[in-house]
Design an enzyme around this catalytic site. Structure first.
Site, PDB file in Angstrom:
ATOM      1  N   ARG A 186       1.249  12.891  -9.168  1.00  0.00           N
ATOM      2  CA  ARG A 186       1.856  11.381  -8.512  1.00  0.00           C
ATOM      3  C   ARG A 186       2.836  11.511  -8.464  1.00  0.00           C
ATOM      4  O   ARG A 186       3.842  10.925  -7.667  1.00  0.00           O
ATOM      5  CB  ARG A 186       0.719  10.470  -9.361  1.00  0.00           C
ATOM      6  CG  ARG A 186      -0.837  10.063  -8.571  1.00  0.00           C
ATOM      7  CD  ARG A 186      -0.915   8.485  -9.232  1.00  0.00           C
ATOM      8  NE  ARG A 186      -2.150   8.880  -9.650  1.00  0.00           N
ATOM      9  CZ  ARG A 186      -2.565   8.298  -8.537  1.00  0.00           C
ATOM     10  NH1 ARG A 186      -2.247   7.988  -7.467  1.00  0.00           N
ATOM     11  NH2 ARG A 186      -3.954   7.538  -8.742  1.00  0.00           N
ATOM     12  N   ASP A 222      -4.325   5.944   5.675  1.00  0.00           N
ATOM     13  CA  ASP A 222      -5.234   6.715   6.467  1.00  0.00           C
ATOM     14  C   ASP A 222      -6.544   5.959   8.253  1.00  0.00           C
ATOM     15  O   ASP A 222      -6.101   5.474   8.673  1.00  0.00           O
ATOM     16  CB  ASP A 222      -5.290   7.035   6.037  1.00  0.00           C
ATOM     17  CG  ASP A 222      -6.178   8.400   5.524  1.00  0.00           C
ATOM     18  OD1 ASP A 222      -6.060   9.242   5.571  1.00  0.00           O
ATOM     19  OD2 ASP A 222      -7.095   8.805   6.241  1.00  0.00           O
ATOM     20  N   PHE A 256      -3.105  15.463   4.602  1.00  0.00           N
ATOM     21  CA  PHE A 256      -3.287  15.286   3.067  1.00  0.00           C
ATOM     22  C   PHE A 256      -2.026  15.530   2.271  1.00  0.00           C
ATOM     23  O   PHE A 256      -1.560  16.236   2.401  1.00  0.00           O
ATOM     24  CB  PHE A 256      -4.556  16.186   2.238  1.00  0.00           C
ATOM     25  CG  PHE A 256      -4.266  15.259   1.155  1.00  0.00           C
ATOM     26  CD1 PHE A 256      -4.629  14.057   0.911  1.00  0.00           C
ATOM     27  CD2 PHE A 256      -4.053  15.541   0.059  1.00  0.00           C
ATOM     28  CE1 PHE A 256      -5.724  13.325  -0.288  1.00  0.00           C
ATOM     29  CE2 PHE A 256      -4.456  14.898  -1.344  1.00  0.00           C
ATOM     30  CZ  PHE A 256      -4.679  14.348  -1.479  1.00  0.00           C
ATOM     31  N   GLU A 306       0.757  -0.918  -0.227  1.00  0.00           N
ATOM     32  CA  GLU A 306      -0.129  -0.350   0.099  1.00  0.00           C
ATOM     33  C   GLU A 306       0.933   1.366   0.300  1.00  0.00           C
ATOM     34  O   GLU A 306       1.749   1.125   0.572  1.00  0.00           O
ATOM     35  CB  GLU A 306      -0.951  -0.415   1.462  1.00  0.00           C
ATOM     36  CG  GLU A 306      -2.282  -0.687   0.833  1.00  0.00           C
ATOM     37  CD  GLU A 306      -3.305   0.978   0.223  1.00  0.00           C
ATOM     38  OE1 GLU A 306      -2.723   1.361  -0.479  1.00  0.00           O
ATOM     39  OE2 GLU A 306      -4.184   0.541   0.916  1.00  0.00           O
ATOM     40  N   ASP A 307       0.131   2.075  -1.265  1.00  0.00           N
ATOM     41  CA  ASP A 307       1.035   3.755  -0.627  1.00  0.00           C
ATOM     42  C   ASP A 307       0.763   4.525   0.748  1.00  0.00           C
ATOM     43  O   ASP A 307       2.022   4.452   1.239  1.00  0.00           O
ATOM     44  CB  ASP A 307       0.139   4.350  -1.623  1.00  0.00           C
ATOM     45  CG  ASP A 307      -0.933   4.838  -1.292  1.00  0.00           C
ATOM     46  OD1 ASP A 307      -1.580   3.500  -0.698  1.00  0.00           O
ATOM     47  OD2 ASP A 307      -1.674   5.797  -2.171  1.00  0.00           O
TER      48      ASP A 307
HETATM   49  P1  5GP Z   1      -7.675   4.441   3.947  1.00  0.00           P
HETATM   50  O1  5GP Z   1      -8.574   3.883   3.291  1.00  0.00           O
HETATM   51  O2  5GP Z   1      -6.626   3.901   4.685  1.00  0.00           O
HETATM   52  O3  5GP Z   1      -8.467   5.283   4.423  1.00  0.00           O
HETATM   53  O4  5GP Z   1      -7.557   4.473   2.589  1.00  0.00           O
HETATM   54  C1  5GP Z   1      -6.445   4.348   1.856  1.00  0.00           C
HETATM   55  C2  5GP Z   1      -6.054   4.991   0.673  1.00  0.00           C
HETATM   56  O5  5GP Z   1      -7.030   6.464   0.613  1.00  0.00           O
HETATM   57  C3  5GP Z   1      -4.911   5.743  -0.055  1.00  0.00           C
HETATM   58  O6  5GP Z   1      -4.624   4.020  -0.546  1.00  0.00           O
HETATM   59  C4  5GP Z   1      -4.809   6.565  -0.499  1.00  0.00           C
HETATM   60  O7  5GP Z   1      -4.906   5.914  -2.093  1.00  0.00           O
HETATM   61  C5  5GP Z   1      -5.685   7.382  -0.075  1.00  0.00           C
HETATM   62  N1  5GP Z   1      -4.829   8.903   0.579  1.00  0.00           N
HETATM   63  C6  5GP Z   1      -5.126   7.973   2.130  1.00  0.00           C
HETATM   64  N2  5GP Z   1      -4.830   9.041   2.411  1.00  0.00           N
HETATM   65  C7  5GP Z   1      -4.596  10.013   1.964  1.00  0.00           C
HETATM   66  C8  5GP Z   1      -2.988  11.515   1.533  1.00  0.00           C
HETATM   67  O8  5GP Z   1      -2.738  12.008   2.585  1.00  0.00           O
HETATM   68  N3  5GP Z   1      -2.988  11.304   0.395  1.00  0.00           N
HETATM   69  C9  5GP Z   1      -3.333  11.334  -0.449  1.00  0.00           C
HETATM   70  N4  5GP Z   1      -3.003  11.490  -2.333  1.00  0.00           N
HETATM   71  N5  5GP Z   1      -3.880   9.373  -0.465  1.00  0.00           N
HETATM   72  C10 5GP Z   1      -4.487   9.477   0.454  1.00  0.00           C
END
Ligand code: 5GP
Length: 175
Positions: A165, A103, A152, A99-100
């Site tokens: 990106r 969050d 963010f 995963e990148d």
């Molecule tokens: P989660 O489901 O954990 O809330 O979010 C996961 C996905 O949301 C990540 O794979 C990413 O694509 C996007 N995401 C979450 N936080 C960020 C952030 O700070 N910046 C960006 N660009 N994408 C985010």
């Protein structure tokens, strides 16, 4: 710095990313010595991290990708949709989910639960970034690149509405 009208503040430099990924590559290679794990990147955000991580390995591996959508703009929609499923059969395999960023944890939880149904030999999670203050998960992220504050961020695969990106570092996007 400024990039195409965006105001950005650097959180992690390209050099720090490279150094950390080399360490992660070493650790993962050591853990899976003698095995051929399958790395599964979560599109789109993880494609740059995945490309650098696999090239930091000293073991062989396979790769596949899954695509989900949970975000629109800079806000989570709270629900995860599967846009592209795996091509590979992961039953009995050592799976490493790439995963990148974690969050809220909703995305990783969805994918992990989905993979566990296929009964892999093991399932590890590696995330370049982790927001510990907001992640709500009841399992460990096995390998974390960097813990960051709940802001963010963009660059190194992470987008702002599908753009920027391709920045080499990780930046906080100033509103
Ligand atoms: P989660 O489901 O954990 O809330 O979010 C996961 C996905 O949301 C990540 O794979 C990413 O694509 C996007 N995401 C979450 N936080 C960020 C952030 O700070 N910046 C960006 N660009 N994408 C985010």
């Amino acid at each position: 710095m400024e990039f195409q009208g965006h105001r950005l503040t650097e959180l992690v430099s390209p050099e720090e990313i490279k150094e950390r990924i080399n360490k992660l590559g070493e650790e993962i290679s050591k853990k899976f010595e003698g095995e051929i794990p399958i790395f599964i990147g979560v599109l789109n955000g993880s494609f740059i991290f995945m490309a650098d991580l696999v090239r930091a390995l000293s073991i062989d591996c396979e790769m596949d990708f899954i695509k989900v959508s949970s975000y629109s703009g800079t806000k989570s929609t709270g629900s995860v949709h599967l846009l592209k499923d795996l091509s590979a059969d992961i039953s009995g395999r050592h799976v490493i989910l790439v995963e990148d960023i974690v969050d809220s944890g909703i995305t990783i939880k969805f994918i992990r639960d989905r993979f566990l149904v296929s009964d892999p030999a093991s399932l590890s999670v590696v995330s370049l970034l982790f927001k510990p203050e907001i992640a709500d998960i009841d399992f460990e992220i096995d390998y974390v690149g960097f813990e960051i504050p709940p802001e963010f961020v963009v660059g190194y695969g992470l987008d702002n509405d599908q753009k920027i990106r391709h920045l080499k570092g990780i930046y906080r996007l100033e509103q």
